[in-house]
Design a protein around this motif. Structure first.
Motif, PDB file in Angstrom:
ATOM      1  N   LEU A   1      94.673  58.490  35.788  1.00  0.00           N
ATOM      2  CA  LEU A   1      94.714  57.671  37.226  1.00  0.00           C
ATOM      3  C   LEU A   1      96.296  57.048  37.385  1.00  0.00           C
ATOM      4  O   LEU A   1      96.469  56.055  36.682  1.00  0.00           O
ATOM      5  CB  LEU A   1      93.622  56.676  37.575  1.00  0.00           C
ATOM      6  N   PRO A   2      97.011  57.619  37.982  1.00  0.00           N
ATOM      7  CA  PRO A   2      98.442  57.149  37.980  1.00  0.00           C
ATOM      8  C   PRO A   2      98.681  55.769  38.983  1.00  0.00           C
ATOM      9  O   PRO A   2      98.309  55.729  39.809  1.00  0.00           O
ATOM     10  CB  PRO A   2      99.224  58.081  38.434  1.00  0.00           C
TER      11      PRO A   2
ATOM     12  N   ASP B   1      82.913  54.595  31.784  1.00  0.00           N
ATOM     13  CA  ASP B   1      84.355  54.054  31.028  1.00  0.00           C
ATOM     14  C   ASP B   1      85.301  54.417  31.768  1.00  0.00           C
ATOM     15  O   ASP B   1      86.462  54.908  31.318  1.00  0.00           O
ATOM     16  CB  ASP B   1      84.456  54.379  29.688  1.00  0.00           C
ATOM     17  N   SER B   2      85.202  54.793  33.400  1.00  0.00           N
ATOM     18  CA  SER B   2      86.391  55.477  33.899  1.00  0.00           C
ATOM     19  C   SER B   2      87.711  54.611  33.951  1.00  0.00           C
ATOM     20  O   SER B   2      88.818  55.363  34.036  1.00  0.00           O
ATOM     21  CB  SER B   2      86.051  55.488  35.402  1.00  0.00           C
ATOM     22  N   GLU B   3      87.711  53.401  33.960  1.00  0.00           N
ATOM     23  CA  GLU B   3      88.859  52.417  33.733  1.00  0.00           C
ATOM     24  C   GLU B   3      89.823  53.010  32.612  1.00  0.00           C
ATOM     25  O   GLU B   3      91.010  52.681  32.820  1.00  0.00           O
ATOM     26  CB  GLU B   3      88.563  51.071  33.384  1.00  0.00           C
ATOM     27  N   LYS B   4      89.502  53.460  31.591  1.00  0.00           N
ATOM     28  CA  LYS B   4      90.106  54.076  30.489  1.00  0.00           C
ATOM     29  C   LYS B   4      91.216  55.190  31.001  1.00  0.00           C
ATOM     30  O   LYS B   4      92.028  55.533  30.265  1.00  0.00           O
ATOM     31  CB  LYS B   4      89.373  54.588  29.338  1.00  0.00           C
ATOM     32  N   LEU B   5      90.951  55.884  32.081  1.00  0.00           N
ATOM     33  CA  LEU B   5      92.037  56.880  32.787  1.00  0.00           C
ATOM     34  C   LEU B   5      92.847  56.317  33.620  1.00  0.00           C
ATOM     35  O   LEU B   5      94.089  57.005  33.709  1.00  0.00           O
ATOM     36  CB  LEU B   5      91.008  57.684  33.734  1.00  0.00           C
ATOM     37  N   ILE B   6      93.011  54.963  33.542  1.00  0.00           N
ATOM     38  CA  ILE B   6      94.272  54.051  34.272  1.00  0.00           C
ATOM     39  C   ILE B   6      95.497  54.395  33.321  1.00  0.00           C
ATOM     40  O   ILE B   6      95.311  54.191  32.268  1.00  0.00           O
ATOM     41  CB  ILE B   6      93.839  52.678  34.374  1.00  0.00           C
ATOM     42  N   THR B   7      96.409  54.971  34.056  1.00  0.00           N
ATOM     43  CA  THR B   7      97.680  55.124  33.320  1.00  0.00           C
ATOM     44  C   THR B   7      98.895  54.508  33.978  1.00  0.00           C
ATOM     45  O   THR B   7      99.022  54.774  35.289  1.00  0.00           O
ATOM     46  CB  THR B   7      97.993  56.710  33.129  1.00  0.00           C
ATOM     47  N   PHE B   8      99.825  53.672  33.572  1.00  0.00           N
ATOM     48  CA  PHE B   8     100.971  53.257  34.435  1.00  0.00           C
ATOM     49  C   PHE B   8     101.927  54.115  34.325  1.00  0.00           C
ATOM     50  O   PHE B   8     102.312  54.783  33.223  1.00  0.00           O
ATOM     51  CB  PHE B   8     101.289  51.692  33.745  1.00  0.00           C
ATOM     52  N   VAL B   9     102.584  54.374  35.415  1.00  0.00           N
ATOM     53  CA  VAL B   9     103.558  55.358  35.615  1.00  0.00           C
ATOM     54  C   VAL B   9     104.818  54.713  36.284  1.00  0.00           C
ATOM     55  O   VAL B   9     104.842  53.670  36.936  1.00  0.00           O
ATOM     56  CB  VAL B   9     103.302  56.839  36.509  1.00  0.00           C
TER      57      VAL B   9
END
Ligand SMILES: NC(=O)c1ccc[n+]([C@@H]2O[C@H](COP(=O)([O-])OP(=O)(O)OC[C@H]3O[C@@H](n4cnc5c(N)ncnc54)[C@H](O)[C@@H]3O)[C@@H](O)[C@H]2O)c1
Length: 354
Positions: A214-215, A280-288
């Motif tokens: 999740l960008p 545990d969807s928050e683990k998909l968060i990725t900073f771009v």
């Protein structure tokens, strides 16, 4: 007493917000012909208004608002007395890569549309309305304090918001110079069903389903004021019926979220719905890497529309997000169609092969 319009032209009605507006107008004005004019760019999709096909007071026309000849023929044939103008290029990221098309549609297109209104309405401007739909992004970026109000000076920061600002100025100029009877409303960020999956919320829902990252731009600290799209459509209907000519209304839900908090909340609600056993969807968060010129904060003070017209949003953020996630889960076919452009085939079937 609101004016009765026998024919109402809505532009951009196959897009995200336009489809909700067209649906609301078709249901609320059974005595009026609602004409939905849309070019069907990548963002326009007839599947968004498929439920309206065959309704006696609904008509779709594929056309470009920059095409003066076609607009002229349409006004000659249908003589609309009110225009609700939503057609636009609307995605900030695209405007950074390809600004020209934004100037063409948002500035030249809006001007063509007003020229045709003036030509056909002539001297008889009573009971006519040109209602221009715009964005709060024309006001630029706020610091941590303060709110946009109707009198806030314009300070657009992206090619998208600059093109919308130019259009707003031209609408006021046409009012001042030629007497065009107009209203403008500027709304905060919308979310909900039928939003093209390039925008933050549907993009994240699509990625949640496919367990992709999740960008989130930068550190996710940018703040937006979110409004459920059906609440925006109701605000547009209220302004259309009761708004004062020559006035501007700011539409917002008093609902500010930092991007990172919004994406976290989305993940939490997605996990409670628990489709496909995902957790545990928050683990998909990725900073771009942040987008150039990313405005820090938008926030609207909607006191004028609340006090003058009695409008308030009905949908809480949690409810709106739940409904939106559920809609995308229930409409995976729509999503695949949009992503694969298959809706163009649908259009050909509906309109070109008859
Ligand atoms: N999405 C938001 O959060 C938001 C917030 C405030 C204001 N707005 C404004 O609301 C309006 C609608 O936004 P949206 O999010 O539904 O956009 P969208 O991109 O989903 O839809 C735009 C529609 O306009 C059509 N269109 C584009 N160029 C055209 C042209 N030259 N001629 C005819 N039709 C054309 C497209 O085919 C599409 O159906 C825009 O004016 C936008 O600036 C959007």
């Amino acid at each position: 007493m609101p004016t009765h319009h026998s024919n109402i032209l809505i532009t951009g009605g196959a897009g995200f917000i336009g489809s909700h507006v067209v649906r609301l107008f078709v249901h609320n004005f059974p005595e009026s012909q609602i004409i939905n004019l849309d070019k069907l760019t990548y963002a326009g999709n007839l599947a968004n208004v498929a439920d309206l096909e065959g309704k006696p007071n609904y008509l779709f026309v594929q056309a470009d608002i920059c095409d003066a000849q076609t607009l002229d023929a349409l006004f000659e044939r249908w003589k609309p007395t009110a225009v609700v103008h939503l057609a636009a290029e609307s995605h900030v990221d695209r405007s950074i890569h390809e600004p020209n098309v934004f100037l063409q549609t948002n500035i030249i297109g809006t001007t063509q549309l007003m020229n045709v209104c003036l030509k056909h309405w002539g001297e008889n401007l009573s009971n006519k309305l040109f209602y221009h739909i715009s964005t709060d992004e024309v006001y630029g970026s706020l610091g941590p304090e303060g709110y946009f109000r109707e009198e806030t000076p314009y300070a657009p920061q992206s090619p998208y918001s600059a093109s919308k600002a130019a259009a707003d100025h031209l609408v006021r100029a046409f009012g001042n110079t030629y007497g065009l009877p107009f209203i403008i409303s500027n709304c905060s960020n919308n979310y909900g069903p039928y939003q093209f999956p390039e925008k933050l919320i549907p993009l994240c829902i699509n990625n949640l389903v496919h367990r992709r990252p999740l960008p989130v731009y930068g550190k996710g600290e940018n703040i937006r004021d979110w409004l459920y799209v059906e609440d925006h459509a109701e605000a547009i209907l209220t302004i259309f019926q009761h708004g004062r000519l020559g006035h501007t209304y700011l539409i917002g839900g008093r609902n500010e979220w930092r991007n990172i908090d919004l994406v976290r909340r989305l993940c939490q609600i997605y996990d409670t719905i628990n489709p496909f056993g995902h957790r545990d969807s928050e683990k998909l968060i990725t900073f771009v890497k942040d987008r150039p010129g990313h405005d820090l904060r938008y926030a609207i003070d909607p006191t004028k529309i609340e006090q003058e017209l009695g409008w308030k949003p009905r949908t809480t953020m949690d409810d709106g997000l739940r409904r939106t996630i559920q809609w995308y889960l229930d409409n995976q076919k729509w999503l695949q169609g949009v992503v694969s452009c298959a809706y163009r085939d649908y259009y050909r079937q509906m309109y070109e092969e008859r």
